[in-house]
Design a protein around this motif. Structure first.
Motif, mmCIF file in Angstrom:
data_model
loop_
_atom_site.group_PDB
_atom_site.id
_atom_site.type_symbol
_atom_site.label_atom_id
_atom_site.label_comp_id
_atom_site.label_asym_id
_atom_site.label_seq_id
_atom_site.Cartn_x
_atom_site.Cartn_y
_atom_site.Cartn_z
ATOM 1 N N ARG A 59 26.245 -5.091 -36.012
ATOM 2 C CA ARG A 59 26.219 -6.028 -34.879
ATOM 3 C C ARG A 59 26.161 -7.481 -35.356
ATOM 4 O O ARG A 59 26.732 -8.364 -34.726
ATOM 5 C CB ARG A 59 25.052 -5.698 -33.947
ATOM 6 N N ARG A 60 25.499 -7.716 -36.469
ATOM 7 C CA ARG A 60 25.484 -9.067 -37.040
ATOM 8 C C ARG A 60 26.898 -9.475 -37.430
ATOM 9 O O ARG A 60 27.339 -10.584 -37.138
ATOM 10 C CB ARG A 60 24.568 -9.111 -38.256
ATOM 11 N N ALA A 61 27.602 -8.572 -38.108
ATOM 12 C CA ALA A 61 28.962 -8.866 -38.555
ATOM 13 C C ALA A 61 29.876 -9.158 -37.367
ATOM 14 O O ALA A 61 30.627 -10.144 -37.370
ATOM 15 C CB ALA A 61 29.512 -7.695 -39.374
ATOM 16 N N LYS A 62 29.808 -8.321 -36.350
ATOM 17 C CA LYS A 62 30.688 -8.506 -35.193
ATOM 18 C C LYS A 62 30.343 -9.781 -34.429
ATOM 19 O O LYS A 62 31.244 -10.509 -34.006
ATOM 20 C CB LYS A 62 30.612 -7.284 -34.272
ATOM 21 N N ALA A 63 29.056 -10.055 -34.255
ATOM 22 C CA ALA A 63 28.664 -11.277 -33.543
ATOM 23 C C ALA A 63 29.164 -12.504 -34.295
ATOM 24 O O ALA A 63 29.695 -13.444 -33.691
ATOM 25 C CB ALA A 63 27.145 -11.326 -33.374
ATOM 26 N N TYR A 64 29.025 -12.500 -35.602
ATOM 27 C CA TYR A 64 29.468 -13.637 -36.411
ATOM 28 C C TYR A 64 30.983 -13.775 -36.370
ATOM 29 O O TYR A 64 31.512 -14.875 -36.252
ATOM 30 C CB TYR A 64 28.968 -13.453 -37.842
ATOM 31 N N TYR A 65 31.665 -12.646 -36.421
ATOM 32 C CA TYR A 65 33.132 -12.683 -36.371
ATOM 33 C C TYR A 65 33.610 -13.264 -35.040
ATOM 34 O O TYR A 65 34.483 -14.126 -35.007
ATOM 35 C CB TYR A 65 33.726 -11.286 -36.571
ATOM 36 N N TYR A 66 33.057 -12.788 -33.938
ATOM 37 C CA TYR A 66 33.517 -13.249 -32.631
ATOM 38 C C TYR A 66 33.119 -14.699 -32.358
ATOM 39 O O TYR A 66 33.749 -15.362 -31.549
ATOM 40 C CB TYR A 66 33.031 -12.316 -31.528
ATOM 41 N N ARG A 67 32.109 -15.175 -33.058
ATOM 42 C CA ARG A 67 31.719 -16.574 -32.905
ATOM 43 C C ARG A 67 32.511 -17.487 -33.834
ATOM 44 O O ARG A 67 32.882 -18.587 -33.463
ATOM 45 C CB ARG A 67 30.230 -16.720 -33.189
ATOM 46 N N ARG A 68 32.791 -17.047 -35.061
ATOM 47 C CA ARG A 68 33.395 -17.904 -36.067
ATOM 48 C C ARG A 68 34.836 -17.553 -36.429
ATOM 49 O O ARG A 68 35.515 -18.343 -37.070
ATOM 50 C CB ARG A 68 32.577 -17.853 -37.362
ATOM 51 N N GLY A 69 35.271 -16.338 -36.088
ATOM 52 C CA GLY A 69 36.641 -15.935 -36.399
ATOM 53 C C GLY A 69 36.899 -15.832 -37.886
ATOM 54 O O GLY A 69 36.026 -15.472 -38.659
ATOM 55 N N GLN A 70 38.100 -16.169 -38.287
ATOM 56 C CA GLN A 70 38.518 -15.989 -39.675
ATOM 57 C C GLN A 70 37.728 -16.851 -40.653
ATOM 58 O O GLN A 70 37.702 -16.563 -41.840
ATOM 59 C CB GLN A 70 40.005 -16.270 -39.807
ATOM 60 N N ALA A 71 37.105 -17.901 -40.177
ATOM 61 C CA ALA A 71 36.323 -18.761 -41.060
ATOM 62 C C ALA A 71 35.163 -17.994 -41.706
ATOM 63 O O ALA A 71 34.624 -18.424 -42.717
ATOM 64 C CB ALA A 71 35.785 -19.957 -40.288
ATOM 65 N N ALA A 72 34.790 -16.869 -41.127
ATOM 66 C CA ALA A 72 33.656 -16.096 -41.621
ATOM 67 C C ALA A 72 34.083 -14.801 -42.281
ATOM 68 O O ALA A 72 33.291 -13.896 -42.441
ATOM 69 C CB ALA A 72 32.732 -15.794 -40.457
ATOM 70 N N SER A 73 35.334 -14.709 -42.693
ATOM 71 C CA SER A 73 35.888 -13.414 -43.090
ATOM 72 C C SER A 73 35.133 -12.714 -44.212
ATOM 73 O O SER A 73 34.870 -11.528 -44.116
ATOM 74 C CB SER A 73 37.361 -13.548 -43.455
ATOM 75 N N HIS A 74 34.760 -13.412 -45.272
ATOM 76 C CA HIS A 74 34.100 -12.681 -46.361
ATOM 77 C C HIS A 74 32.672 -12.284 -46.008
ATOM 78 O O HIS A 74 32.196 -11.241 -46.431
ATOM 79 C CB HIS A 74 34.182 -13.437 -47.695
ATOM 80 N N TYR A 75 31.975 -13.095 -45.189
ATOM 81 C CA TYR A 75 30.640 -12.680 -44.749
ATOM 82 C C TYR A 75 30.728 -11.432 -43.894
ATOM 83 O O TYR A 75 29.983 -10.473 -44.087
ATOM 84 C CB TYR A 75 29.950 -13.780 -43.927
ATOM 85 N N VAL A 76 31.625 -11.449 -42.939
ATOM 86 C CA VAL A 76 31.779 -10.318 -42.031
ATOM 87 C C VAL A 76 32.135 -9.062 -42.819
ATOM 88 O O VAL A 76 31.578 -7.985 -42.587
ATOM 89 C CB VAL A 76 32.823 -10.622 -40.938
ATOM 90 N N TYR A 77 33.042 -9.198 -43.747
ATOM 91 C CA TYR A 77 33.451 -8.053 -44.570
ATOM 92 C C TYR A 77 32.243 -7.491 -45.336
ATOM 93 O O TYR A 77 32.004 -6.281 -45.322
ATOM 94 C CB TYR A 77 34.554 -8.469 -45.542
ATOM 95 N N GLU A 78 31.493 -8.362 -45.988
ATOM 96 C CA GLU A 78 30.348 -7.894 -46.783
ATOM 97 C C GLU A 78 29.285 -7.250 -45.896
ATOM 98 O O GLU A 78 28.684 -6.243 -46.277
ATOM 99 C CB GLU A 78 29.738 -9.051 -47.579
ATOM 100 N N TRP A 79 29.060 -7.810 -44.720
ATOM 101 C CA TRP A 79 28.064 -7.241 -43.816
ATOM 102 C C TRP A 79 28.527 -5.895 -43.273
ATOM 103 O O TRP A 79 27.721 -4.978 -43.098
ATOM 104 C CB TRP A 79 27.743 -8.218 -42.696
ATOM 105 N N MET A 80 29.810 -5.757 -43.016
ATOM 106 C CA MET A 80 30.353 -4.454 -42.585
ATOM 107 C C MET A 80 30.223 -3.426 -43.707
ATOM 108 O O MET A 80 29.934 -2.259 -43.453
ATOM 109 C CB MET A 80 31.820 -4.578 -42.169
ATOM 110 N N MET A 81 30.439 -3.865 -44.935
ATOM 111 C CA MET A 81 30.292 -2.942 -46.065
ATOM 112 C C MET A 81 28.842 -2.461 -46.174
ATOM 113 O O MET A 81 28.590 -1.292 -46.481
ATOM 114 C CB MET A 81 30.742 -3.608 -47.372
ATOM 115 N N GLU A 82 27.888 -3.341 -45.910
ATOM 116 C CA GLU A 82 26.482 -2.932 -45.924
ATOM 117 C C GLU A 82 26.212 -1.938 -44.793
ATOM 118 O O GLU A 82 25.503 -0.942 -44.987
ATOM 119 C CB GLU A 82 25.563 -4.154 -45.800
ATOM 120 N N ALA A 83 26.781 -2.172 -43.626
ATOM 121 C CA ALA A 83 26.636 -1.220 -42.518
ATOM 122 C C ALA A 83 27.209 0.133 -42.919
ATOM 123 O O ALA A 83 26.573 1.172 -42.688
ATOM 124 C CB ALA A 83 27.326 -1.755 -41.259
ATOM 125 N N LEU A 84 28.387 0.135 -43.521
ATOM 126 C CA LEU A 84 29.003 1.397 -43.956
ATOM 127 C C LEU A 84 28.120 2.121 -44.968
ATOM 128 O O LEU A 84 27.954 3.344 -44.895
ATOM 129 C CB LEU A 84 30.393 1.133 -44.550
#
Length: 166
Positions: A93-118
């Motif tokens: 949920r952190r990754a998705k919230a950040y993505y929908y707020r920041r878009g592509q500017a947050a791509s590596h954070y979102v990716y890393e946070w999704m990997m932690e969720a996985l």
């Protein structure tokens, strides 16, 4: 200032139902408050802790402390499965919230946070009860999110080049 009033132990099951209802009504602040009331009289109530984690993660996009608080609360859960599963939900949920707020500017954070969720959903799956595929369902949701947003990628690591002296 007003003092908080304690609830009775007899009202806990009804309060849990109310917390769930408030979450479904998209009123996570109210659900969180109810969970805190329950935990005052039953500090180890696992259902209240789970509801609290979920109510906190519902607020990640608005409250900068919600993610940290949700992770800390998930650490209080008794079962290895629950600790991993609900921590995974917080990261997702952190990754998705950040993505929908920041878009592509947050791509590596979102990716890393999704990997932690996985990683956490995979851990939960190893400790889950037979017939409980909740961790698999969350895993698949994360994988589909990453598939839809292929611009998400790990951060590029800098490769240092050797210094060549004359």
């Amino acid at each position: 200032m007003f003092a908080l009033k304690p609830i009775s132990r007899e009202s806990v099951s009804g309060a849990l139902a109310k917390a769930e209802r408030y979450r479904l009504l998209n009123e996570p602040n109210e659900a969180e408050s109810i969970c805190h009331d329950i935990l005052e009289v039953e500090p180890d109530n696992q259902q209240a802790l789970i509801s609290l984690v979920l109510a906190m993660t519902d607020q990640i996009s608005e409250d900068p402390h919600a993610f940290t608080n949700a992770l800390a609360t998930s650490g209080r859960l008794g079962a290895v499965y629950d600790r991993a599963y609900y921590a995974g939900i917080a990261w997702e949920r952190r990754a998705k919230a950040y993505y929908y707020r920041r878009g592509q500017a947050a791509s590596h954070y979102v990716y890393e946070w999704m990997m932690e969720a996985l990683r956490l959903f995979e851990q939960a799956e190893r400790h889950g009860a037979p017939g409980n595929d909740d961790a698999v369902l969350r895993w698949n949701t994360c994988v589909r999110f990453l598939s839809r947003h292929q611009e998400l990628a790990p951060s590029a690591e800098e490769v240092s080049e050797p210094i060549i002296s004359e």
